[in-house]
Every structure is written in structure tokens, then in C-alpha cells.
Design a protein around this motif. Structure first.
Motif: not given
Length: 128
Positions: A22-39
Motif C-alpha cells: 500500500l502506498v500512502s504518505t500518511d502514516p497508519v496509526e498503530k501499525l508498527p514499523v516494518f521489521q524482520l526476525d531472521a529474514g
């Protein structure tokens, strides 16, 4: 307050783990920053996806959420059915919210950049 994402700002990627971009210049409230764990993308606690042909809803905690336009023409049906089947098999999808229409095939780069939001979102099981 739910965010509305029009079809032109939506991408459906297949693969072992289907991805909804999804492309949006507005941040999505309460959606976490994208992170990886072991890929692998971390799960988005408190979020779920109800994926459909004509619309999808990514529901978050409280009033947080995203309404996503779906298909706009019958020609998209076969591809969308395949994506929905992949979501069912995987038990959900990776939801990525990015700020531009750039490629999103490098999860490590997205996670390192710190701008993308999202992660793995479990699917609401459909019945019937």
C-alpha cells in the motif's frame, strides 16, 4: 480513524508469503514499523486482514485500520483469486505501507530504512 487506499496505490504480490503493498504518505496509526526476525516479517499484533475481491480490510486495534479498494475489472479476477488462495494457504499476508511507488522486493532494505510500516497480518478465516 481508518485510512482509505485507492486501487492505484495498491499492489498484490504472490510468493510463499503473499504481500499487500500500500502506498500512502500518511502514516497508519498503530501499525508498527516494518521489521524482520531472521529474514521473516514480524507479526502485527492486534491486526487482521479480511481479504476480498472487491475490497480488503486491514483491521487494527481500536479505530485503527485500512480500507483497500479491490478489483476494478473482471480481467483481474484470475490473478486476484490466486492471491486470495495464497493468503488462505499462508494464514495471512505481509502488509507493507510505503511512501512511494518503488520496488518492494528487498525486505531487508525496507526494514533497514525504517520508513515502511507493517508486517505479517493474520487472515480472518472466511466461511461458506
Amino acid at each position: 480513524m481508518p485510512l482509505y487506499i485507492p486501487r492505484e496505490n495498491t499492489g498484490y504480490l504472490g510468493g510463499a508469503v503473499p504481500t499487500l503493498v500500500l502506498v500512502s504518505t500518511d502514516p497508519v496509526e498503530k501499525l508498527p514499523v516494518f521489521q524482520l526476525d531472521a529474514g521473516r516479517p514480524l507479526p502485527c499484533d492486534g491486526w487482521c486482514i479480511l481479504a476480498g475481491l472487491t475490497a480488503s480490510v486491514v483491521d487494527g486495534p481500536d479505530d485503527a485500520g485500512i480500507f483497500v479498494d479491490g478489483m476494478t475489472s473482471p480481467e483481474e479476477a484470475e490473478e486476484r483469486f490466486a492471491w486470495l488462495e495464497a493468503v488462505d494457504r499462508a494464514g495471512g499476508a505481509v502488509v507493507l505501507v510505503v511512501d512511494s511507488h518503488s520496488t518492494v522486493d528487498d525486505w531487508a532494505a525496507l526494514a533497514a530504512g525504517g520508513k515502511a510500516q507493517g508486517g505479517f497480518v493474520p487472515a480472518v478465516q472466511r466461511t461458506g
